[in-house]
Motif scaffolding. Structure first.
Motif, PDB file in Angstrom:
ATOM      1  N   HIS A 221      11.875  50.125  46.082  1.00  0.00           N
ATOM      2  CA  HIS A 221      11.746  50.935  47.282  1.00  0.00           C
ATOM      3  C   HIS A 221      12.616  52.181  47.162  1.00  0.00           C
ATOM      4  O   HIS A 221      13.728  52.127  46.622  1.00  0.00           O
ATOM      5  N   THR A 222      12.105  53.275  47.678  1.00  0.00           N
ATOM      6  CA  THR A 222      12.853  54.535  47.609  1.00  0.00           C
ATOM      7  C   THR A 222      14.211  54.422  48.285  1.00  0.00           C
ATOM      8  O   THR A 222      15.207  54.966  47.804  1.00  0.00           O
ATOM      9  N   LYS A 223      14.282  53.698  49.396  1.00  0.00           N
ATOM     10  CA  LYS A 223      15.534  53.593  50.144  1.00  0.00           C
ATOM     11  C   LYS A 223      16.631  52.914  49.321  1.00  0.00           C
ATOM     12  O   LYS A 223      17.819  53.234  49.482  1.00  0.00           O
ATOM     13  N   ASP A 224      16.238  51.995  48.441  1.00  0.00           N
ATOM     14  CA  ASP A 224      17.244  51.316  47.614  1.00  0.00           C
ATOM     15  C   ASP A 224      17.800  52.256  46.541  1.00  0.00           C
ATOM     16  O   ASP A 224      19.010  52.275  46.293  1.00  0.00           O
ATOM     17  N   ILE A 225      16.918  53.021  45.909  1.00  0.00           N
ATOM     18  CA  ILE A 225      17.367  53.988  44.907  1.00  0.00           C
ATOM     19  C   ILE A 225      18.242  55.050  45.553  1.00  0.00           C
ATOM     20  O   ILE A 225      19.301  55.424  45.020  1.00  0.00           O
ATOM     21  N   VAL A 226      17.803  55.538  46.730  1.00  0.00           N
ATOM     22  CA  VAL A 226      18.592  56.542  47.453  1.00  0.00           C
ATOM     23  C   VAL A 226      19.958  55.974  47.824  1.00  0.00           C
ATOM     24  O   VAL A 226      20.980  56.672  47.742  1.00  0.00           O
TER      25      VAL A 226
END
Length: 249
Positions: A221-226
């Motif tokens: 998920h993008t939120k985890d990478i961010v």
């Protein structure tokens, strides 16, 4: 970039100039191998399996990488404690700050050096994945996602350790501060479960463990990478500010 890589190379080589670095590396690989063998033994025990087929992707891989992460939680403060504390105690930091090198280059160089050592440790566990491939059909995407999640988590741990090392000349104090901070971040998700509403959401997001759980299931998920990028950038920025302040004192 050449200066950053030069500092990173110096930092990485420093781990192998004494027996301690080798002990860290071999100890991590050895313990990971032992735990892997133990997990395989438990799941292949007829009494434990009770006639059920073993799902490598749902049983062995999560347990193996989960154990590796716990080892990194314990080991990361010890790996990062010397970054600035040792240089400060032997006055090498003064030489670095007086050289025509920016503070950002110093911080990034040291950080990349520690990440290089972490990468070597993780690469040393690849034989376990090879054995899994020989035993069955593990999901390559799941394995790679777990390696990515483990590396990002370790990178976050090292960023915290770099900051605590920048505030003291004592490596033991740096180790204690780093471990305390990491342990607090680790258990924030559990604390959040006792709360409700916005507080639960905030604590769950801040906790490193909640983001690790998502990625360890093979979900990107993008939120985890961010989260991990922001986490690392924040601690490196504060470290930069701390070292920059020393340049003018």
């Amino acid at each position: 970039m050449r200066i950053i890589l030069s500092i990173a190379r110096r930092e990485l080589n420093a781990y192998f100039e004494t027996a301690i670095g080798w002990l860290y590396l071999l100890g991590y690989i050895g313990l990971s191998g032992f735990i892997f063998a133990w997990i395989i033994t438990v799941y292949t025990d007829p009494m434990a399996a009770m006639g059920q087929s073993i799902d490598i992707n749902e049983m062995i891989i999560p347990d193996f990488f989960g154990t590796m992460v716990v080892f990194l939680l314990l080991l990361s403060p010890a790996l990062s404690m010397r970054s600035f504390a040792e240089d400060r105690s032997n006055h090498a930091l003064e030489l670095l700050l007086s050289a025509p090198i920016s503070t950002a280059q110093i911080v990034l160089g040291k950080y990349l050096g520690t990440l290089g050592f972490v990468a070597l440790m993780l690469a040393g566990t690849s034989h376990c994945v090879i054995l899994l491939r020989w035993m069955g059909e593990p999901s390559l995407s799941l394995v790679l996602m777990n390696y990515l999640a483990t590396f990002l988590l370790a990178a976050s741990f090292m960023a915290v350790g770099l900051l605590t090392s920048a505030f003291t000349r004592s490596q033991l104090i740096s180790l204690a501060l780093s471990f305390t901070l990491l342990l607090g971040l680790w258990f924030l998700a559990g604390v959040g479960e006792q709360a409700s509403g916005e507080i639960e959401s905030v604590l769950s997001y801040v906790s490193t463990l909640s983001h690790l759980d998502t990625m360890s299931k093979g979900l990107l998920h993008t939120k985890d990478i961010v989260y991990f990028i922001t986490f690392i950038a924040f601690f490196l920025f504060v470290t930069h500010q701390r070292i920059e302040a020393e340049r003018w004192t």
